[in-house]
Design a protein around this motif. Structure first.
Motif, PDB file in Angstrom:
ATOM      1  N   SER A 135       0.809  -1.317  -0.087  1.00 47.83           N
ATOM      2  CA  SER A 135      -0.075   0.127  -0.009  1.00 47.83           C
ATOM      3  C   SER A 135       0.866   1.251   0.071  1.00 47.83           C
ATOM      4  CB  SER A 135      -1.022  -0.040   1.199  1.00 47.83           C
ATOM      5  OG  SER A 135      -0.224  -0.288   2.348  1.00 47.83           O
ATOM      6  N   ALA A 136       0.069   2.385  -0.524  1.00 39.12           N
ATOM      7  CA  ALA A 136       0.580   3.837  -0.180  1.00 39.12           C
ATOM      8  C   ALA A 136      -0.432   4.529   0.245  1.00 39.12           C
ATOM      9  CB  ALA A 136       1.040   4.197  -1.791  1.00 39.12           C
ATOM     10  N   LEU A 137      -0.421   5.081   1.357  1.00 36.56           N
ATOM     11  CA  LEU A 137      -1.505   5.489   2.018  1.00 36.56           C
ATOM     12  C   LEU A 137      -1.917   6.919   1.406  1.00 36.56           C
ATOM     13  CD1 LEU A 137      -3.309   6.193   4.716  1.00 36.56           C
ATOM     14  CD2 LEU A 137      -1.505   7.166   5.805  1.00 36.56           C
ATOM     15  N   SER A 138      -1.159   7.775   0.883  1.00 36.04           N
ATOM     16  CA  SER A 138      -1.392   8.985   0.066  1.00 36.04           C
ATOM     17  C   SER A 138      -2.083   8.992  -0.922  1.00 36.04           C
ATOM     18  CB  SER A 138       0.078   9.619  -0.048  1.00 36.04           C
ATOM     19  OG  SER A 138       0.841   8.826  -0.928  1.00 36.04           O
ATOM     20  N   GLY A 190      -6.395   9.520  -1.178  1.00 39.89           N
ATOM     21  CA  GLY A 190      -6.982  10.904  -0.561  1.00 39.89           C
ATOM     22  C   GLY A 190      -6.986  10.838   0.902  1.00 39.89           C
ATOM     23  N   TRP A 191      -7.271  12.026   1.360  1.00 34.95           N
ATOM     24  CA  TRP A 191      -7.464  12.172   2.871  1.00 34.95           C
ATOM     25  C   TRP A 191      -8.134  11.259   3.626  1.00 34.95           C
ATOM     26  CZ3 TRP A 191      -3.759  13.952   5.470  1.00 34.95           C
ATOM     27  CH2 TRP A 191      -3.662  13.935   6.814  1.00 34.95           C
ATOM     28  N   VAL A 192      -7.485  10.610   4.713  1.00 31.31           N
ATOM     29  CA  VAL A 192      -8.122   9.538   5.327  1.00 31.31           C
ATOM     30  C   VAL A 192      -8.304  10.023   6.902  1.00 31.31           C
ATOM     31  CG1 VAL A 192      -8.218   7.111   6.049  1.00 31.31           C
ATOM     32  CG2 VAL A 192      -7.488   7.668   3.877  1.00 31.31           C
ATOM     33  N   GLY A 249      -6.281   8.213   9.594  1.00 33.81           N
ATOM     34  CA  GLY A 249      -4.876   7.920   9.042  1.00 33.81           C
ATOM     35  C   GLY A 249      -4.652   6.287   8.711  1.00 33.81           C
ATOM     36  N   PRO A 290       2.876  -6.616   4.340  1.00 38.56           N
ATOM     37  CA  PRO A 290       4.599  -6.933   4.135  1.00 38.56           C
ATOM     38  C   PRO A 290       5.083  -5.851   5.159  1.00 38.56           C
ATOM     39  CG  PRO A 290       3.641  -5.418   2.677  1.00 38.56           C
ATOM     40  CD  PRO A 290       2.458  -5.772   3.293  1.00 38.56           C
ATOM     41  N   VAL A 306       0.209   1.082  -5.447  1.00 35.19           N
ATOM     42  CA  VAL A 306       1.269   0.793  -5.648  1.00 35.19           C
ATOM     43  C   VAL A 306       1.363  -0.322  -7.129  1.00 35.19           C
ATOM     44  CG1 VAL A 306       2.262   1.092  -3.483  1.00 35.19           C
ATOM     45  CG2 VAL A 306       1.725  -1.006  -4.123  1.00 35.19           C
ATOM     46  N   ALA A 352       6.360  -3.422  -6.219  1.00 34.02           N
ATOM     47  CA  ALA A 352       6.179  -3.607  -4.618  1.00 34.02           C
ATOM     48  C   ALA A 352       5.552  -4.912  -4.380  1.00 34.02           C
ATOM     49  CB  ALA A 352       5.367  -2.565  -4.001  1.00 34.02           C
ATOM     50  N   THR A 404       5.793  -8.284  -3.559  1.00 31.74           N
ATOM     51  CA  THR A 404       7.042  -9.229  -3.133  1.00 31.74           C
ATOM     52  C   THR A 404       6.775 -10.801  -3.496  1.00 31.74           C
ATOM     53  OG1 THR A 404       6.882  -7.988  -1.107  1.00 31.74           O
ATOM     54  CG2 THR A 404       7.961 -10.374  -1.190  1.00 31.74           C
ATOM     55  N   HIS A 413       8.866 -12.200  -6.387  1.00 31.65           N
ATOM     56  CA  HIS A 413      10.059 -12.982  -5.549  1.00 31.65           C
ATOM     57  C   HIS A 413       9.662 -14.633  -5.300  1.00 31.65           C
ATOM     58  CE1 HIS A 413      12.372  -9.322  -5.542  1.00 31.65           C
ATOM     59  NE2 HIS A 413      11.743  -8.694  -4.627  1.00 31.65           N
TER      60      HIS A 413
HETATM   61  C1  LIG Z   1       6.990   3.807  -0.152  1.00 32.54           C
HETATM   62  C2  LIG Z   1       5.683   3.886  -0.080  1.00 32.54           C
HETATM   63  C3  LIG Z   1       5.341   3.227   1.221  1.00 32.54           C
HETATM   64  C4  LIG Z   1       5.439   5.322   0.063  1.00 32.54           C
HETATM   65  O1  LIG Z   1       3.895   5.610  -0.109  1.00 32.54           O
HETATM   66  P1  LIG Z   1       3.239   6.799   0.655  1.00 32.54           P
HETATM   67  O2  LIG Z   1       1.858   6.927   0.459  1.00 32.54           O
HETATM   68  O3  LIG Z   1       4.047   8.023  -0.078  1.00 32.54           O
HETATM   69  O4  LIG Z   1       3.749   6.808   2.105  1.00 32.54           O
HETATM   70  P2  LIG Z   1       2.838   5.888   3.437  1.00 32.54           P
HETATM   71  O5  LIG Z   1       1.989   4.615   2.754  1.00 32.54           O
HETATM   72  O6  LIG Z   1       3.888   5.684   4.301  1.00 32.54           O
HETATM   73  O7  LIG Z   1       2.063   6.899   3.760  1.00 32.54           O
HETATM   74  C5  LIG Z   1       2.375   8.190   4.607  1.00 32.54           C
HETATM   75  C6  LIG Z   1       2.026   9.348   3.708  1.00 32.54           C
HETATM   76  O8  LIG Z   1       0.596   9.206   3.428  1.00 32.54           O
HETATM   77  C7  LIG Z   1       0.184  10.789   3.514  1.00 32.54           C
HETATM   78  N1  LIG Z   1      -0.625  11.027   4.746  1.00 32.54           N
HETATM   79  C8  LIG Z   1      -0.559  11.281   6.055  1.00 32.54           C
HETATM   80  N2  LIG Z   1      -1.618  11.271   6.712  1.00 32.54           N
HETATM   81  C9  LIG Z   1      -2.419  10.885   5.861  1.00 32.54           C
HETATM   82  C10 LIG Z   1      -3.939  10.863   6.043  1.00 32.54           C
HETATM   83  N3  LIG Z   1      -4.735  10.807   7.118  1.00 32.54           N
HETATM   84  N4  LIG Z   1      -4.616  10.288   4.891  1.00 32.54           N
HETATM   85  C11 LIG Z   1      -4.072  10.269   3.698  1.00 32.54           C
HETATM   86  N5  LIG Z   1      -2.582  10.431   3.443  1.00 32.54           N
HETATM   87  C12 LIG Z   1      -1.982  10.652   4.536  1.00 32.54           C
HETATM   88  C13 LIG Z   1       1.577  11.652   3.721  1.00 32.54           C
HETATM   89  O9  LIG Z   1       1.968  11.803   2.328  1.00 32.54           O
HETATM   90  C14 LIG Z   1       2.409  10.410   4.309  1.00 32.54           C
HETATM   91  O10 LIG Z   1       3.946  10.696   4.003  1.00 32.54           O
HETATM   92  P3  LIG Z   1       4.704  11.665   5.012  1.00 32.54           P
HETATM   93  O11 LIG Z   1       4.678  10.821   6.050  1.00 32.54           O
HETATM   94  O12 LIG Z   1       6.060  11.899   4.547  1.00 32.54           O
HETATM   95  O13 LIG Z   1       4.024  12.862   5.033  1.00 32.54           O
HETATM   96  C15 LIG Z   1       4.802   2.989  -1.192  1.00 32.54           C
HETATM   97  O14 LIG Z   1       4.941   3.910  -2.401  1.00 32.54           O
HETATM   98  C16 LIG Z   1       5.288   1.579  -1.480  1.00 32.54           C
HETATM   99  O15 LIG Z   1       6.253   1.140  -2.127  1.00 32.54           O
HETATM  100  N6  LIG Z   1       4.597   1.019  -0.872  1.00 32.54           N
HETATM  101  C17 LIG Z   1       4.801  -0.761  -0.972  1.00 32.54           C
HETATM  102  C18 LIG Z   1       5.645  -1.030  -0.025  1.00 32.54           C
HETATM  103  C19 LIG Z   1       5.773  -2.602  -0.111  1.00 32.54           C
HETATM  104  O16 LIG Z   1       4.909  -3.247   0.166  1.00 32.54           O
HETATM  105  N7  LIG Z   1       7.121  -3.066  -0.476  1.00 32.54           N
HETATM  106  C20 LIG Z   1       7.281  -4.324  -0.820  1.00 32.54           C
HETATM  107  C21 LIG Z   1       8.702  -4.517  -1.628  1.00 32.54           C
HETATM  108  S1  LIG Z   1       8.902  -6.178  -2.289  1.00 32.54           S
END
Ligand SMILES: CC(C)(COP(=O)(O)OP(=O)(O)OC[C@H]1O[C@@H](n2cnc3c(N)ncnc32)[C@H](O)[C@@H]1OP(=O)(O)O)[C@@H](O)C(=O)NCCC(=O)NCCS
Length: 259
Positions: free
Chosen positions: A30-33, A36-38, A41, A62, A152, A156, A158, A161
């Motif tokens: 997942s990517a929380l951002s 949209g706004w949650v 969180g 994961p 994502v 991402a 896994t 693999h």
């Molecule tokens: C790297 C990754 C986690 C980045 O995603 P992201 O949405 O930017 O980050 P997160 O999921 O950690 O969520 C935090 C972000 O959500 C946003 N956010 C914060 N509060 C929020 C809310 N209430 N509502 C919505 N978005 C919010 C912010 O942008 C925050 O980033 P910040 O902490 O730098 O301000 C994502 O791109 C990814 O790769 N996920 C998969 C990871 C995985 O499973 N990998 C396996 C590899 S084999």
């Protein structure tokens, strides 16, 4: 697709679209951002997933901790009391959930919440490889489980693999198995003998997306504002493993050294 802020109730409705079979476990990258706004969180997303995404199913996240510096000379070590992972805010929130079980592995641990959490995360330390036979990734597949990519892409995913490891792709890990330490959430030390992934073999997982769609293995949908992909884990593994048997370089970037 809604652009209004999400809350537990609207997210629960959105996850209802997944229409998973009764009891099917779900692994969520997942990517929380992207949602949209949650309101609430990442914890609200975990709550919505675990209460509505599956009917009586378990949700897995994961919680990887491996690093590009990992090698036989610089062995990975994980202290699970710290509740850390680089897989994002949603898996971090899952780790803080009171019903969370986390598998014991120095690089590819998985967290699970739900009725089959213990079984799906058990014995990761004695799995053949980090994502291969005996790992939560193959256990999920054997249980008829699904993978959700929430905002994502396949980079991402896994479980790619898993296919590589089951196909014995020689580029995935350093040769051999190495003793690494894990301290579990209760403070107990575990010596885990495992292959160590190498990070200097770039992959092209995302370039397989169109073919996975054409095969009917991946379905695209939106959860709130997040573009998502849903697939049955065993279908993905079987098809990718067959591709690798036919073409061992299939998932490697053209410039990647092989083996
Ligand atoms: C790297 C990754 C986690 C980045 O995603 P992201 O949405 O930017 O980050 P997160 O999921 O950690 O969520 C935090 C972000 O959500 C946003 N956010 C914060 N509060 C929020 C809310 N209430 N509502 C919505 N978005 C919010 C912010 O942008 C925050 O980033 P910040 O902490 O730098 O301000 C994502 O791109 C990814 O790769 N996920 C998969 C990871 C995985 O499973 N990998 C396996 C590899 S084999």
């Amino acid at each position: 697709m809604s652009t209004t802020p999400q809350n537990l109730q609207t997210l629960s409705e959105e996850f209802g679209q997944l229409s998973l079979p009764h009891g099917a476990p779900l692994l969520v990258h997942s990517a929380l951002s992207t949602l949209g706004w949650v309101e609430g969180g990442a914890s609200a997303v975990v709550e919505a997933l675990t209460t509505t995404a599956t009917t009586q199913g378990t949700v897995l996240f994961p919680t990887l901790t491996g690093a590009s510096s990992d090698s036989p000379d610089h062995r990975p070590h994980s202290d699970q009391r710290l509740q850390t992972t680089w897989c994002g805010a949603i898996p971090c929130a899952a780790l803080r959930h009171p019903a969370c079980h986390r598998s014991v592995h120095p690089t590819h641990a998985v967290a699970a919440i739900g009725p089959d959490a213990v079984e799906l995360t058990a014995d990761h330390a004695s799995a053949q490889s980090p994502c291969g036979q005996g790992s939560p990734y193959t256990r999920l597949a054997a249980a008829g489980g699904y993978i959700l990519l929430l905002g994502v892409r396949h980079d991402a995913n896994t479980t790619f693999h898993t296919a590589e490891e089951l196909a014995d792709a020689p580029y995935v890990s350093f040769p051999g198995r190495y003793s690494c330490t894990v301290i579990d959430t209760l403070g107990k030390y575990h010596e885990v003998k495992t292959p160590i992934h190498r990070w200097d073999r770039p992959r092209i997982f995302e370039s397989w997306h169109d073919r996975l769609i054409a095969q009917g293995i991946v379905r695209e949908l939106h959860i709130a504002q997040a573009p998502c992909r849903l697939m049955r884990a065993q279908d993905l593994i079987d098809w990718l493993t067959a591709q690798l048997q036919h073409s061992p370089r299939a998932l490697l970037a053209p410039h990647s050294p092989y083996p």
